[in-house]
Design an enzyme around this catalytic site. Structure first.
Site, mmCIF file in Angstrom:
data_model
loop_
_atom_site.group_PDB
_atom_site.id
_atom_site.type_symbol
_atom_site.label_atom_id
_atom_site.label_comp_id
_atom_site.label_asym_id
_atom_site.label_seq_id
_atom_site.Cartn_x
_atom_site.Cartn_y
_atom_site.Cartn_z
ATOM 1 N N ILE A 208 0.817 -1.207 0.000
ATOM 2 C CA ILE A 208 0.000 0.000 0.000
ATOM 3 C C ILE A 208 0.855 1.264 0.000
ATOM 4 C CG2 ILE A 208 -1.924 -1.172 1.140
ATOM 5 C CD1 ILE A 208 -1.160 0.352 3.703
ATOM 6 N N GLU A 209 2.164 1.116 -0.159
ATOM 7 C CA GLU A 209 3.025 2.293 -0.298
ATOM 8 C C GLU A 209 3.554 2.354 -1.730
ATOM 9 O OE1 GLU A 209 5.465 3.549 3.092
ATOM 10 O OE2 GLU A 209 4.728 1.768 4.139
#
Length: 426
Positions: A208-209
């Site tokens: 999710i980064e």
């Protein structure tokens, strides 16, 4: 040797006691005309007196032999009680360890420490800067480290409550600044990384980064670029293949140059008496007397700092306050354990706290004073045995104190970053 002498001494005492008891029972009793019951009573009373005397001698011997173990803790507790650092029936919990009576203020060093296995050089730092801004290290080629760590417009953070990752996914944590991260012993909000090298690997692979699939994919993408092959050769001094570990080493070498020893606070500590204005000076005094230095200490203003840091983690919030619900400070209804954030450039990196829920620095000060230092109760006072007045001030800090503390926190901002932030507002 001491133990042997002690054993001999105890044996002699026991023999002496038995001899005296025999004499009391067989000679002194009959001499006084006592019957059998009277003689046993006299012997018992003598024995109790002897035991009491022996206990007193043992205590005296223990104090003489072990002064640090017997006296120092008592004196330490008295000193702590006098300072009001800990919980002495004041109705709050202070998770910070007690400190020395006189706090020592320190300026940030002009250079960050380097690990022996990753010394910096100009070529490595230049490569790290390039990689810090490289979008090839994200899954879809849209993000780089700089996407979340805007060095100048947002002082190394991103001005969002929580980080925004690949495919516009929202993370659960506020983005910490990368400035002065080189002086921290623990990284990430939960402190799971102990080095900049270890930290640099995390966001690249986090789904999710930056969302890159594997370390091998990062290596493959960079090896396709001849300029990267040359840059790695210059940085590391050989023609070995580009590796994920070396990618992280180069980024870490660059981040060790991102330091800000140019705050008004640093100039003041180095001897410029005019560097802080009156409000900042009052705030500096309050920062110490209120107890902020129990957690935010050393040149990094964090107990997780490499210099002077001792205990990197704290429970937050330590005490129940209305702020818990107002700012959603708990984790699944429980108190979290967090690495202590540095306060360097804190006035430039809002919104604040682990979830980015607070958008005014004044409110951060109120939350920390209440939740961590117990400043949500009232003044407790008492008289000691010498009729000297003691007090523990747990009354909420006032607006004037808050303003002065904020003024001091603003004095921890880099002159260079302040100038850059001013450019962005024009």
């Amino acid at each position: 040797m001491d133990n042997a002498l002690l054993a001999i001494g105890l044996t002699a005492v026991l023999v002496g006691f038995a001899t005296l008891a025999f004499m009391v029972h067989r000679e002194l009793g009959p001499f006084a005309g006592l019957n059998v019951a009277g003689r046993w009573l006299l012997t018992g009373l003598f024995g109790l007196g002897f035991v009491a005397f022996s206990i007193k001698m043992a205590v005296a011997l223990a104090i003489e032999r072990l002064p640090e173990q017997t006296i120092a803790p008592s004196l330490a507790m008295q000193a702590v009680a006098a300072r009001g650092d800990e919980q002495f029936d004041t109705g709050f919990i202070n998770p910070a360890p007690a400190r020395q009576a006189h706090y020592v203020w320190e300026a940030l060093p002009e250079a960050a420490p380097e690990p022996a296995d990753n010394p910096g050089n100009a070529a490595k730092v230049a490569l790290g800067q390039r990689l810090f801004n490289e979008k090839k290290l994200s899954g879809d080629g849209t993000l780089s480290c700089a996407a979340c760590h805007d060095l100048y417009s947002h002082a190394g953070a991103d001005a969002r409550p929580t980080a925004l990752g690949i495919e516009r996914q929202s993370g659960s944590r506020n983005t910490p600044t990368v400035w002065n991260a080189a002086f921290m012993s623990r990284l990430f909000w939960d402190g799971r990384a102990a080095t900049l090298e270890e930290q640099a690997m995390g966001p690249i692979l986090n789904p999710i980064e930056m969302g890159l699939s594997t370390p091998a994919e990062a290596e493959r993408r960079l090896r396709l670029d001849a300029s990267y092959r040359n840059d790695f050769a210059r940085a590391f001094g050989d023609r070995q293949p580009i590796t994920f570990a070396r990618i992280a080493q180069a980024i870490a070498a660059y981040e060790r140059t991102l330091i800000t020893p140019d705050a008004p606070y640093d100039r003041f500590v180095r001897g410029d008496a005019t560097a802080l204005n009156p409000a900042q000076l009052r705030g500096m005094a309050l920062f110490e007397s209120t107890g902020c230095v129990l957690c935010h200490r050393g040149p990094s203003f964090s107990d997780a700092g490499l210099i002077g840091g001792e205990s990197a983690f704290r429970i937050f919030p330590a005490n129940a306050t209305p702020y818990e619900k107002q700012y959603d400070l708990l984790l699944d209804g429980k108190r979290g354990t967090w690495r202590i954030a540095s306060l360097r450039n804190v006035a430039l990196t809002g919104p604040w706290l682990h979830n980015g829920s607070v958008d005014k620095l004044e409110n951060v000060v109120r939350i920390m004073a209440s939740a961590q230092l117990g400043r949500s109760g009232k003044l407790n006072a008492w008289l000691n045995d010498d009729r000297q007045l003691g007090k523990t001030d747990r009354s909420p800090i006032g607006d004037k104190e808050v303003a002065d503390l904020v003024a001091f926190l603003e004095a921890l901002s880099s002159d260079r970053l302040m100038a850059e932030a001013g450019k962005g507002k024009r």
